[in-house]
Design a protein around this motif. Structure first.
Motif: not given
Length: 99
Positions: A18, A21-22, A24-26, A28-29, A81, A84
């Motif tokens: 998790e 994933e967080h 990676d999302q940060m 990416a955004r 962004a 998130y």
């Protein structure tokens, strides 16, 4: 005059998948802001690779001056962004250097 904007975060997640994933999302955004927010001269972001007491993820961005940094911070894409980022982080540290 150039402003070097350095930010690091501690994520709220404790489970490794998790947390990854967080992060990676940060990445990416926030990385997607390059080319959208004209004030960004360069931006690098990624998770910590050493571990231990280090913070979980860091960003280093370059701006022409303090005014450009200010415009970046209120740009609608950055605000989105940032929403998130705030939803998955427990702590934030930032420093702005004149280089």
């Amino acid at each position: 005059m150039t402003i070097l904007h350095i930010v690091s975060w501690k994520l709220t997640a404790t489970e490794p998948a998790e947390k990854a994933e967080h992060a990676d999302q940060m990445a990416a955004r926030l990385g997607a802001l390059v080319g959208v927010v004209d004030e960004i001269r360069s931006l690098r972001i990624g998770p910590d690779v050493v571990g231990g007491a280090n913070w979980d993820i860091a960003l280093v961005a370059e701006f022409d001056d303090e005014a450009a940094l200010g415009r970046y911070q209120v740009h609608p894409a950055h605000v989105t962004a940032g929403a998130y980022v705030r939803s998955v982080t427990a702590e934030r540290m930032a420093v702005d250097l004149l280089v």
